[in-house]
Design a protein around this motif. Structure first.
Motif, PDB file in Angstrom:
ATOM      1  N   UNK A   1       9.916  12.618  -2.124  1.00  0.00           N
ATOM      2  CA  UNK A   1       8.493  12.950  -1.340  1.00  0.00           C
ATOM      3  C   UNK A   1       7.669  11.666  -1.218  1.00  0.00           C
ATOM      4  N   UNK A   2       7.072  11.612  -0.094  1.00  0.00           N
ATOM      5  CA  UNK A   2       6.111  10.521   0.428  1.00  0.00           C
ATOM      6  C   UNK A   2       4.704  11.156   0.706  1.00  0.00           C
ATOM      7  N   UNK A   3       3.652  10.310   0.546  1.00  0.00           N
ATOM      8  CA  UNK A   3       2.292  10.630   0.774  1.00  0.00           C
ATOM      9  C   UNK A   3       1.880   9.418   1.440  1.00  0.00           C
ATOM     10  N   UNK A   4       1.283   9.670   2.522  1.00  0.00           N
ATOM     11  CA  UNK A   4       0.897   8.453   3.300  1.00  0.00           C
ATOM     12  C   UNK A   4      -0.672   8.900   3.438  1.00  0.00           C
ATOM     13  N   UNK A   5      -1.421   7.766   3.021  1.00  0.00           N
ATOM     14  CA  UNK A   5      -2.929   7.883   2.980  1.00  0.00           C
ATOM     15  C   UNK A   5      -3.589   7.039   3.901  1.00  0.00           C
ATOM     16  N   UNK A   6      -4.772   7.571   4.554  1.00  0.00           N
ATOM     17  CA  UNK A   6      -5.237   6.698   5.796  1.00  0.00           C
ATOM     18  C   UNK A   6      -6.906   7.197   5.234  1.00  0.00           C
ATOM     19  N   UNK A   7      -7.780   6.229   5.953  1.00  0.00           N
ATOM     20  CA  UNK A   7      -8.984   6.401   5.685  1.00  0.00           C
ATOM     21  C   UNK A   7      -9.742   5.732   4.572  1.00  0.00           C
ATOM     22  N   UNK A   8      -8.548   5.242   3.505  1.00  0.00           N
ATOM     23  CA  UNK A   8      -9.074   4.659   2.336  1.00  0.00           C
ATOM     24  C   UNK A   8      -7.744   3.834   1.627  1.00  0.00           C
ATOM     25  N   UNK A   9      -8.421   2.957   0.789  1.00  0.00           N
ATOM     26  CA  UNK A   9      -7.146   2.453   0.192  1.00  0.00           C
ATOM     27  C   UNK A   9      -6.861   2.783  -1.261  1.00  0.00           C
ATOM     28  N   UNK A  10      -5.667   3.058  -1.274  1.00  0.00           N
ATOM     29  CA  UNK A  10      -5.089   3.279  -2.580  1.00  0.00           C
ATOM     30  C   UNK A  10      -5.365   2.247  -3.905  1.00  0.00           C
ATOM     31  N   UNK A  11      -5.657   0.978  -3.528  1.00  0.00           N
ATOM     32  CA  UNK A  11      -6.175   0.228  -4.640  1.00  0.00           C
ATOM     33  C   UNK A  11      -7.118   0.704  -5.532  1.00  0.00           C
TER      34      UNK A  11
END
Length: 122
Positions: free
Chosen positions: A20-30
């Motif tokens: 599974x993948x989860x692509x994030x936008x609008x913020x940084x996973x850092x």
């Protein structure tokens, strides 16, 4: 705005694998701790795995079979699922919370994806 989009679900036979993948936008996973949760029909949403800068945690039911990882450069969270069992069938959700350490409870996460269906059946 913050958005999480899961992908990679599907139908797999017992013993098989999915990623599974989860692509994030609008913020940084850092700056965020990330988690995977799942919800089977008629059951409450439950913790699967979490990852932060300092630690990773797994539910006992998936320990040794699932691996959570993240690519901060691509802003993507992953869940590698091996040796899948019928009882792993559920909708899988990714979640995010701005924190340095992992959280394990549903109510500790601020942002959620829409979910991806995983069905393990022969």
């Amino acid at each position: 705005q913050v958005q999480l989009v899961e992908s990679g679900g599907g139908l797999v036979q017992p013993g098989g694998s999915l990623r599974l993948s989860c692509t994030a936008s609008g913020f940084s996973l850092d700056y965020y701790a990330m988690g995977w949760f799942r919800q089977a029909p008629g059951k409450e949403r439950e913790f699967v795995a979490s990852i932060s800068w300092s630690d990773t945690y797994y539910a006992d039911s998936v320990k040794g079979r699932f691996t959570i990882s993240r690519d901060n450069a691509k802003n993507i969270l992953y869940l590698q699922m091996n040796s899948l069992k019928p009882e792993d069938t559920a909708v899988y959700y990714c979640a995010a919370v701005k924190a340095r350490s992992s959280y394990l409870r549903v109510d500790e996460y601020n942002y959620w994806g829409q979910g991806t269906q995983v069905t393990v059946s022969s």
